[in-house]
Design a protein around this motif. Structure first.
Motif, PDB file in Angstrom:
ATOM      1  N   LEU A 184       8.063 -19.503  10.221  1.00  0.00           N
ATOM      2  CA  LEU A 184       9.064 -18.930   9.316  1.00  0.00           C
ATOM      3  C   LEU A 184      10.271 -19.867   9.323  1.00  0.00           C
ATOM      4  N   LEU A 185      10.570 -20.419   8.138  1.00  0.00           N
ATOM      5  CA  LEU A 185      11.704 -21.328   8.032  1.00  0.00           C
ATOM      6  C   LEU A 185      12.916 -20.528   7.558  1.00  0.00           C
ATOM      7  N   VAL A 186      13.930 -20.481   8.400  1.00  0.00           N
ATOM      8  CA  VAL A 186      15.135 -19.717   8.062  1.00  0.00           C
ATOM      9  C   VAL A 186      16.156 -20.678   7.486  1.00  0.00           C
ATOM     10  N   THR A 187      16.693 -20.327   6.304  1.00  0.00           N
ATOM     11  CA  THR A 187      17.653 -21.239   5.692  1.00  0.00           C
ATOM     12  C   THR A 187      18.735 -20.465   4.955  1.00  0.00           C
ATOM     13  N   GLU A 188      19.679 -21.214   4.387  1.00  0.00           N
ATOM     14  CA  GLU A 188      20.757 -20.620   3.604  1.00  0.00           C
ATOM     15  C   GLU A 188      20.745 -21.230   2.209  1.00  0.00           C
ATOM     16  N   PRO A 189      21.209 -20.483   1.208  1.00  0.00           N
ATOM     17  CA  PRO A 189      21.148 -20.989  -0.163  1.00  0.00           C
ATOM     18  C   PRO A 189      22.292 -21.931  -0.496  1.00  0.00           C
ATOM     19  N   THR A 190      22.466 -22.960   0.310  1.00  0.00           N
ATOM     20  CA  THR A 190      23.536 -23.931   0.067  1.00  0.00           C
ATOM     21  C   THR A 190      22.901 -25.317   0.008  1.00  0.00           C
ATOM     22  N   PRO A 191      23.636 -26.318  -0.476  1.00  0.00           N
ATOM     23  CA  PRO A 191      23.069 -27.678  -0.498  1.00  0.00           C
ATOM     24  C   PRO A 191      22.635 -28.153   0.884  1.00  0.00           C
ATOM     25  N   PHE A 192      23.403 -27.800   1.925  1.00  0.00           N
ATOM     26  CA  PHE A 192      23.011 -28.191   3.287  1.00  0.00           C
ATOM     27  C   PHE A 192      21.731 -27.482   3.690  1.00  0.00           C
ATOM     28  N   GLY A 193      21.704 -26.183   3.376  1.00  0.00           N
ATOM     29  CA  GLY A 193      20.519 -25.391   3.692  1.00  0.00           C
ATOM     30  C   GLY A 193      19.290 -25.990   3.044  1.00  0.00           C
ATOM     31  N   LEU A 194      19.436 -26.416   1.793  1.00  0.00           N
ATOM     32  CA  LEU A 194      18.315 -26.994   1.065  1.00  0.00           C
ATOM     33  C   LEU A 194      17.852 -28.295   1.702  1.00  0.00           C
ATOM     34  N   ASN A 195      18.818 -29.125   2.026  1.00  0.00           N
ATOM     35  CA  ASN A 195      18.504 -30.407   2.644  1.00  0.00           C
ATOM     36  C   ASN A 195      17.743 -30.209   3.954  1.00  0.00           C
ATOM     37  N   ASP A 196      18.223 -29.275   4.778  1.00  0.00           N
ATOM     38  CA  ASP A 196      17.576 -29.032   6.070  1.00  0.00           C
ATOM     39  C   ASP A 196      16.219 -28.362   5.899  1.00  0.00           C
ATOM     40  N   LEU A 197      16.126 -27.497   4.894  1.00  0.00           N
ATOM     41  CA  LEU A 197      14.837 -26.852   4.627  1.00  0.00           C
ATOM     42  C   LEU A 197      13.800 -27.910   4.250  1.00  0.00           C
ATOM     43  N   ASP A 198      14.227 -28.859   3.432  1.00  0.00           N
ATOM     44  CA  ASP A 198      13.312 -29.915   3.012  1.00  0.00           C
ATOM     45  C   ASP A 198      12.797 -30.696   4.225  1.00  0.00           C
ATOM     46  N   LEU A 199      13.710 -31.060   5.121  1.00  0.00           N
ATOM     47  CA  LEU A 199      13.296 -31.791   6.332  1.00  0.00           C
ATOM     48  C   LEU A 199      12.335 -30.955   7.169  1.00  0.00           C
ATOM     49  N   ALA A 200      12.674 -29.667   7.323  1.00  0.00           N
ATOM     50  CA  ALA A 200      11.838 -28.798   8.145  1.00  0.00           C
ATOM     51  C   ALA A 200      10.463 -28.596   7.495  1.00  0.00           C
ATOM     52  N   TYR A 201      10.453 -28.477   6.169  1.00  0.00           N
ATOM     53  CA  TYR A 201       9.182 -28.273   5.480  1.00  0.00           C
ATOM     54  C   TYR A 201       8.301 -29.523   5.586  1.00  0.00           C
ATOM     55  N   GLN A 202       8.913 -30.704   5.452  1.00  0.00           N
ATOM     56  CA  GLN A 202       8.140 -31.944   5.616  1.00  0.00           C
ATOM     57  C   GLN A 202       7.496 -31.980   7.008  1.00  0.00           C
ATOM     58  N   MET A 203       8.249 -31.493   7.991  1.00  0.00           N
ATOM     59  CA  MET A 203       7.721 -31.502   9.357  1.00  0.00           C
ATOM     60  C   MET A 203       6.518 -30.568   9.500  1.00  0.00           C
ATOM     61  N   VAL A 204       6.636 -29.310   8.994  1.00  0.00           N
ATOM     62  CA  VAL A 204       5.505 -28.387   9.170  1.00  0.00           C
ATOM     63  C   VAL A 204       4.300 -28.840   8.346  1.00  0.00           C
ATOM     64  N   LEU A 205       4.573 -29.498   7.203  1.00  0.00           N
ATOM     65  CA  LEU A 205       3.465 -30.050   6.420  1.00  0.00           C
ATOM     66  C   LEU A 205       2.683 -31.046   7.256  1.00  0.00           C
ATOM     67  N   LYS A 206       3.441 -31.917   7.940  1.00  0.00           N
ATOM     68  CA  LYS A 206       2.811 -32.927   8.786  1.00  0.00           C
ATOM     69  C   LYS A 206       2.009 -32.281   9.903  1.00  0.00           C
ATOM     70  N   LEU A 207       2.565 -31.202  10.465  1.00  0.00           N
ATOM     71  CA  LEU A 207       1.889 -30.527  11.573  1.00  0.00           C
ATOM     72  C   LEU A 207       0.730 -29.674  11.082  1.00  0.00           C
ATOM     73  N   GLY A 208       0.711 -29.390   9.772  1.00  0.00           N
ATOM     74  CA  GLY A 208      -0.349 -28.566   9.225  1.00  0.00           C
ATOM     75  C   GLY A 208      -0.171 -27.076   9.513  1.00  0.00           C
ATOM     76  N   THR A 209       1.036 -26.671   9.881  1.00  0.00           N
ATOM     77  CA  THR A 209       1.284 -25.244  10.141  1.00  0.00           C
ATOM     78  C   THR A 209       1.699 -24.567   8.833  1.00  0.00           C
ATOM     79  N   PRO A 210       1.001 -23.497   8.429  1.00  0.00           N
ATOM     80  CA  PRO A 210       1.429 -22.809   7.209  1.00  0.00           C
ATOM     81  C   PRO A 210       2.824 -22.203   7.404  1.00  0.00           C
ATOM     82  N   ALA A 211       3.613 -22.198   6.327  1.00  0.00           N
ATOM     83  CA  ALA A 211       4.999 -21.779   6.480  1.00  0.00           C
ATOM     84  C   ALA A 211       5.468 -20.939   5.311  1.00  0.00           C
ATOM     85  N   GLY A 212       6.438 -20.091   5.562  1.00  0.00           N
ATOM     86  CA  GLY A 212       7.126 -19.325   4.537  1.00  0.00           C
ATOM     87  C   GLY A 212       8.615 -19.376   4.819  1.00  0.00           C
TER      88      GLY A 212
END
Ligand code: SF4
Ligand code: SF4
Lengths: 284, 129
Positions: A184-212
């Protein structure tokens, strides 16, 4: 189920979500692991009673100069640049050593033995009906993955495990994420939140862990995070609005689900959304 | 004496590189015989961590007696000391200039680090472990 609660950075409400989720579902035999060993804070909301404390160390090389011929092999095999062979000495860079044991194993002269070097403690106990485990990294210590692994090893295998991940997207989170079946990726609806969400999502993609995604304080910013989820096929599981009670109780270090029944229902709902999303992801 | 100069390129005409662990080349000059110039690529310039001590190991391996650099961190300074490699700073211009300055005694002998750990890393955020 092993659920990782992560975010690209600190301060998004990751720990609040982890603690309240665990407490809302506590009757289901839940264990909560705080893997943010550099700055553990879940215990501040839970005041657990600890029943065990175990010192954790990593094996660090020590060179026996009566056997070493300065061949340089150990420095060559160390992937972390933790050894340097300098004329008549082998320098061990403690803060870079991961305690992997390769150097001792591969030294042709058998000149290296390992000394256990403490890095922190794992504490386990109970809070309300939860099993609670966390790690405390010693101040100044840089090597958190072995301690994170020790926290995970201390957990029981037969129950739902919720893991509060360390912030960021580097080695510590990867250690916390290993073996998890949903994130579960917890984020905020701000430009920073988006930037960090993107980094975190790239990481889970690499790990192959399904995420929401869970958007916290969903009414403070813009809709870029939602657009991002839609465009990437990343399930948006829940949106938590900014809430006076939540903020007030957070400031007092108290989990909202223990005080306000409607929040308990909300967190149970979040949990069911996660379970459902995980099932969908597993079918793929 | 074998003097290793931190440089951005090969040979005597290369510009100096201020960083020690992460310089691109080491140009190694025999200060008694300027004909003898060897340029070695620093294989650890992009290492995630520990570039300084690895560079010291490289220099120890080629038998350098001294190194001329701009900045050096504490781990690298200690590694150079352990390897009994003298450290000179105050470099400007080209490798040839540095060799000249060395001969004239114009370089400054260093006994400790000039910068904190990891100062030569481009990306200093995160990256632990
Ligand atoms: S591999 Fe063993 S013998 Fe070779 S330098 Fe390292 S400690 Fe010494
Ligand atoms: S134990 Fe592993 S990380 Fe540590 S110095 Fe030896 S090879 Fe490097």
């Amino acid at each position: 189920m092993k659920l990782l609660i992560a975010s690209g950075k600190g301060g998004t409400g990751k720990t609040t979500v982890a603690v309240n989720l665990a407490l809302a579902m506590a009757e289901k035999k839940i264990q909560l692991l705080d893997c943010d060993v550099e700055e553990p804070n879940a215990h501040l909301f839970l005041n657990p009673e600890y029943s065990s404390e175990v010192e954790i160390g990593i094996p660090v090389p020590s060179v026996d100069y009566s056997k070493c011929n300065f061949c340089g092999r150990c420095a060559e095999v160390c992937m972390f640049n933790a050894l340097a062979v300098l004329k008549d000495q082998v320098m061990v860079l403690r803060e870079l050593c991961h305690g992997c044991g390769s150097c001792a194993y591969l030294c042709p002269q058998k000149a290296i033995h390992e000394i256990e070097c403490p890095i922190g403690q794992v504490e386990a106990g109970k809070a309300y009906q939860l099993d609670f485990i966390h790690g405390r990294l010693n101040p100044g210590e840089a090597m958190s993955p072995p301690l994170i692994n020790a926290v995970k090893k201390a957990a029981a295998v037969d129950r739902i495990t919720i893991i509060d991940a360390p912030p960021g997207t580097s080695c510590p989170v990867v250690s916390a994420a290993a073996g998890c079946d949903y994130c579960l990726l917890v984020t905020e609806p701000t430009p920073f939140g988006l930037n960090d969400l993107d980094l975190a999502y790239q990481m889970v993609l690499k790990l192959g862990t399904p995420a929401g995604v869970l958007i916290n304080r969903c009414d403070i910013g813009d809709c870029a995070v939602e657009d991002y989820c839609n465009n990437n096929g990343l399930p948006l599981l829940y949106k938590i609005p900014w809430d006076m009670d939540l903020a007030r109780l957070y400031a007092r270090g108290e989990p909202v689900v223990l005080h306000i029944p409607v929040w308990k229902d909300r967190f149970r709902e979040i949990f069911f959304h996660i379970q459902a999303a995980r099932k969908v992801a597993m079918r793929r | 004496m074998k003097l290793a100069v931190c440089a951005k390129g090969e040979g005597l005409s290369a510009q100096v590189d201020e960083r020690f662990g992460r310089c691109i080349f080491f140009v190694i000059v025999d200060t008694e015989n300027e004909e003898s110039v060897v340029s070695i690529r620093n294989s650890n310039a992009d290492a995630a961590g520990g570039a300084g001590p690895q560079a010291a190991q490289l220099l120890a391996g080629v038998g350098a007696d001294a190194v001329a650099l701009g900045n050096v961190g504490p781990n690298a300074a200690e590694a150079l000391k352990t390897a009994k490699i003298e450290v000179f700073t105050g470099i400007v211009g080209t490798v040839a200039n540095v060799v000249q300055q060395f001969r004239e005694g114009k370089l400054v002998l260093l006994t400790e680090a000039t910068v904190p750990s990891h100062a030569g890393m481009k990306n200093r955020r995160g990256g632990k472990g």
